[in-house]
Design an enzyme around this catalytic site. Structure first.
Site, short mmCIF file in Angstrom:
data_model
loop_
_atom_site.label_atom_id
_atom_site.label_comp_id
_atom_site.label_asym_id
_atom_site.label_seq_id
_atom_site.Cartn_x
_atom_site.Cartn_y
_atom_site.Cartn_z
N GLY A 175 10.53 -34.55 31.80
CA GLY A 175 9.72 -34.92 33.20
C GLY A 175 8.36 -35.57 32.34
N SER A 186 7.32 -26.42 31.10
CA SER A 186 6.66 -27.04 30.12
C SER A 186 5.13 -26.69 29.90
CB SER A 186 6.95 -28.56 29.80
OG SER A 186 6.08 -29.09 28.69
N ASP A 192 13.40 -37.33 22.28
CA ASP A 192 12.83 -37.80 23.57
C ASP A 192 12.46 -39.04 23.25
OD1 ASP A 192 11.17 -38.17 25.64
OD2 ASP A 192 10.01 -36.35 25.56
N LYS A 222 9.17 -23.91 27.45
CA LYS A 222 9.16 -24.90 26.55
C LYS A 222 7.59 -24.79 25.96
CE LYS A 222 8.87 -30.04 26.70
NZ LYS A 222 9.61 -31.40 26.83
N LYS A 236 4.59 -26.80 23.64
CA LYS A 236 4.07 -27.87 22.88
C LYS A 236 3.71 -27.24 21.83
CE LYS A 236 4.74 -31.20 25.99
NZ LYS A 236 5.55 -32.39 25.93
N ASP A 266 8.18 -28.51 21.76
CA ASP A 266 8.13 -29.96 21.63
C ASP A 266 7.08 -30.45 20.75
OD1 ASP A 266 8.14 -32.62 22.31
OD2 ASP A 266 8.17 -32.45 24.55
N GLU A 310 12.05 -30.26 19.89
CA GLU A 310 11.93 -31.61 20.43
C GLU A 310 11.12 -32.63 19.87
OE1 GLU A 310 11.49 -31.42 24.59
OE2 GLU A 310 10.98 -33.53 24.78
N LYS A 370 15.17 -38.74 30.19
CA LYS A 370 14.09 -39.35 31.41
C LYS A 370 14.44 -40.79 31.80
CE LYS A 370 10.35 -36.97 29.10
NZ LYS A 370 9.03 -37.16 28.01
#
Ligand code: NPQ
Ligand code: MG
Length: 369
Positions: free
Chosen positions: A290, A135, A238, A161, A163, A188, A213, A262
């Site tokens: 995570g 990520s 998430d 991934k 952000k 995400d 996400e 998670k």
């Protein structure tokens, strides 16, 4: 088992480099580490709470308080037959999933050690290695982002991934796709958008993303379902999935087609397993997210990710992705095929380094005191 003693450590670990999301930029991370002593053994758990309530309402202070004043007394009061008993015992305390999960994790570690098996085996894990993704936070420039992605791909990570946030979204994805046309890629948003941004989110359909996400509000189910009807790209939730009930609602409403599990966010392993099973029955894939955990939380995440319906690479990266020096040994290292090996030793299968734990400890308490 009879729990004899519980230790709480408030630690702070410096990150190798800053991590920026749509909600904050951090250079070091605080967490609460739990040690539980019973019958000559010690079990370890981690509550990956932040110092600020920006990802979830839980913070270091709420976690410390809820554990000290409510959850730890419940643990010390009666014998425990299994880690799976804990959700019922903790149910009277509303919410506070990460506070519960850290304690529960330590009990899973103890129970696995008592049985002489790994936590992965105790949970029903079936894989000997898990596919690893990375990520990547918001960077100061597109060039830096492209360089980082190239470096992680060279290391062998299986999925990237990135952000996103308003002002760092479609153009960035376009640039990444131009440079890396075939890499498994996802984004995400950590709840940075609303339905008013649907046209921008629809534009992401052109870039062959594995999923988007948590684009909308951190507790939303309804508007994600509306958005999913307008998109070809699969949505993954998430933040919105903070309980088994929320997972059931999201699946029933069509709010997502993938769930990021998670264990800490959903209140522990028992709920993580229930969501895993629910999704498997609904043919919805899951992956393990995570929270920039230390080696303790990472080991628990690796164990749960060895279950059969964790069919997509997750955010569990090697220890050196985040830390110069972790508090456990051996480190999780990326295998040449982009996987992490699931430890086979008893319990979490990694050893806590007491001297390193002491070095990063800001505050510590023992119960009974
Ligand atoms: C996510 N994690 O999937 C989270 C977000 C996240 C690896 O992207 C402190 C507290 C730091 C909460 C860093 C990853 C955090 C945090 C990241 C949550 O959304
Ligand atoms: Mg996320």
């Amino acid at each position: 088992m009879q729990v004899e003693r519980v230790e709480q450590f408030h630690i702070q670990m410096p990150l190798k480099s800053h991590f920026e999301t749509s909600f904050s930029r951090v250079t070091a991370l605080d967490k609460i580490i739990i040690a539980i002593y019973a019958e000559g053994l010690v079990g370890w758990g981690e509550s990956p709470v932040d110092s600020d309530p920006y990802y979830s309402y839980e913070t270091i202070e709420t976690c410390w308080h809820i554990q000290r004043d409510f959850l730890i007394p419940l643990l010390l009061k009666h014998n425990l037959s299994s880690a799976a008993d804990l959700p019922a015992r903790f149910a009277r305390v509303r919410g506070h999933p990460m506070a519960k999960a850290g304690l529960e994790a330590a009990i899973w570690d103890l129970e696995a050690q008592q049985a002489g098996v790994s936590v992965a085996t105790l949970l029903g894990g079936t894989r000997s290695a898990i596919e690893s993704g990375v990520s990547i936070g918001v960077q100061d420039s597109v060039g830096e982002l492209l360089d980082r992605i190239a470096a992680y791909l060279t290391e062998g990570y299986r999925r990237i991934k990135i952000k996103i946030k308003p002002g760092w979204d479609v153009e960035i994805v376009r640039a990444v796709r131009e440079r890396f046309p075939a890499v498994p890629l996802m984004v995400d948003a950590n709840s940075a958008y609303t339905l008013d941004d649907a046209s921008m989110l629809r534009a992401l359909d052109g870039y062959d993303l594995l999923m988007i996400e948590q684009p909308l509000a951190y507790d939303d189910i309804i508007e994600h379902a509306e958005l999913q009807r307008q998109l070809q790209t699969r949505l993954c939730l998430d933040e919105s999935i903070y309980s088994v009930g929320r997972a059931r609602e999201a699946l029933a409403m069509g709010s997502c087609q993938i769930i990021n599990i998670k264990p800490a966010r959903v209140g522990g392993m028992t709920q993580a397993l229930a969501i895993h099973d629910l999704c498997q029955a609904a043919e919805v894939p899951v992956w393990c997210g995570g929270m920039l955990e230390s080696g303790i939380g990472r080991a628990h995440n690796v164990a749960v990710a060895s279950l059969p319906n964790f069919t997509l690479p997750g955010d569990i990266s090697a220890s050196d992705r985040y830390w110069h020096e972790d508090i456990t040994e051996p480190p999780f290292v990326l295998n040449p095929d982009g996987t992490l090996t699931v430890p086979t030793g008893p319990g979490i299968g990694v050893a806590v380094q007491r001297d390193r734990l002491e070095k990063v400890t800001l505050r510590r308490a023992t119960y009974p005191s």
